[in-house]
Scaffold this active site. Structure first.
Site, short mmCIF file in Angstrom:
data_model
loop_
_atom_site.label_atom_id
_atom_site.label_comp_id
_atom_site.label_asym_id
_atom_site.label_seq_id
_atom_site.Cartn_x
_atom_site.Cartn_y
_atom_site.Cartn_z
N LYS A 54 2.61 139.35 5.95
CA LYS A 54 1.45 139.72 6.78
C LYS A 54 0.99 141.14 6.44
CE LYS A 54 2.82 136.56 10.44
NZ LYS A 54 3.50 136.35 11.73
N GLN A 98 6.20 139.77 16.29
CA GLN A 98 6.79 138.69 15.49
C GLN A 98 7.84 137.95 16.32
OE1 GLN A 98 5.85 137.72 12.33
NE2 GLN A 98 7.25 136.01 12.63
N ASP A 121 -2.48 137.20 17.83
CA ASP A 121 -1.76 135.94 17.62
C ASP A 121 -2.33 134.83 18.49
OD1 ASP A 121 0.20 135.77 15.66
OD2 ASP A 121 1.64 136.94 16.83
#
Ligand code: NAD
Length: 287
Positions: A54, A98, A121
């Site tokens: 990412k 994460q 997200d």
């Protein structure tokens, strides 16, 4: 029939180059580049690889990433305090946490602490609620990436039966809401579903997000279906595979995503797109 492969790798690369062009043009106009805070807690090796990918993607398109690596022993209060600081930091447009988190941390509580406007997200209950109410704001990256692929191949939704296998908060559930929003008739299967084959056989659009190699048998697939495999499974020999028997499924489906190189690269590209949206750069991107 031999299915056409949906090449997520090249579609994602095209999207990244469009995003890079938008950021470059914004910077030339005097705007700052978008900023993404990336939080990684603990030492899960797969999470380290995902975060590295990412951050590389951020660098490629011109998103500044701020990296926060925290010990597995961090307390919920310390983590929430960091998130609150990032929520009010004007150089940070998006906050990426994460997952999975170490088991002593309550994932729901911590996601709740992210400012929904920075929830790139798309996991915050506010953003999932917006999607459920047909007014999507920031959308969960993997289902959003699947919709991007489906739109790319010109998939019709109205009158089609979409069957989703897997019902997690971050993949299966938002995937079902996306397909419902698009006008499909949606069935969701999960670990308590009896006779999975019965449902899969009816799918015009089949999406699997379970994490069990070979769970979906090729002979269950309706001839001419669109088949999307979100599952990522590492076999004993180190190779990656999805949930669906890919080689045999290719002889029945009209369209199919490979693993790797299907949905995975799209998840990262949609994270970048969400970061652009959160920065207020309102991109107009294809398709
Ligand atoms: P999860 O474990 O949270 O959820 C799995 C879901 O599968 C659950 O809803 C469960 O009820 C269901 N399930 C389990 N066994 C089943 C069975 N026998 N029949 C039907 N349903 C069953 O997992 P997740 O986080 O949703 O991830 C699912 C998969 O997708 C994993 O392989 C993960 O690595 C992968 N994934 C891929 C991407 C990507 O970018 N391609 C992103 C996220 C997750």
């Amino acid at each position: 029939m031999v299915a056409q492969c949906i090449d997520g790798k090249s579609i994602a690369a095209q999207l990244r180059s469009e995003i890079a062009a938008i950021i470059s043009s914004k910077c030339q106009q005097g705007y700052r580049p978008p900023g993404l805070a990336v939080i990684l807690v603990g030492n899960d090796p797969a999470s380290h690889i995902y975060v590295r990918n990412k951050r590389q993607a951020c660098a490629e398109v011109g998103v500044i990433s701020f990296y926060h690596v925290l010990p597995a022993s961090i307390s919920e209060t310390e983590l929430v305090t960091l998130i609150h600081m990032l929520n009010i930091d004007n150089s940070v447009d998006g906050v990426l946490l994460q997952l999975p988190l170490p088991s002593h941390l309550n994932t729901g509580t911590i996601i709740d602490s992210i400012n929904p406007a920075k929830d790139v997200d798309g996991f915050h209950p506010y953003n999932l609620g917006r999607l459920a109410q047909r007014r999507p704001a920031l959308r969960s990256c993997t289902p959003y990436g699947v919709m991007y692929l489906l739109d790319h191949i010109g998939q019709a939704y109205k009158g089609k039966h979409a069957v989703i296998v897997g019902a997690s908060n971050i993949v299966g559930r938002p995937m079902s809401l996306e397909l419902l929003l698009a006008g499909a008739t949606v069935t969701i299967c999960h670990r308590f579903t009896r006779n999975l084959a019965h449902y899969v056989q009816q799918a015009d659009i089949l999406v699997s997000a379970v994490g069990k190699p070979g769970l979906i048998k090729a002979e269950w697939i309706k001839p001419g279906a669109t088949v999307i495999d979100i599952g990522i499974n590492r076999l004993a020999d180190g190779t990656l595979t999805g949930d669906i028997e890919f080689e045999k499924a290719k002889t029945r489906a009209a369209w199919i995503t490979p693993v790797p190189g299907g949905v995975g690269p799209m998840t990262v590209a949609m994270l970048l797109k969400n970061t652009l949206i959160a920065a207020g750069y309102s991109p107009t991107l294809s398709p």
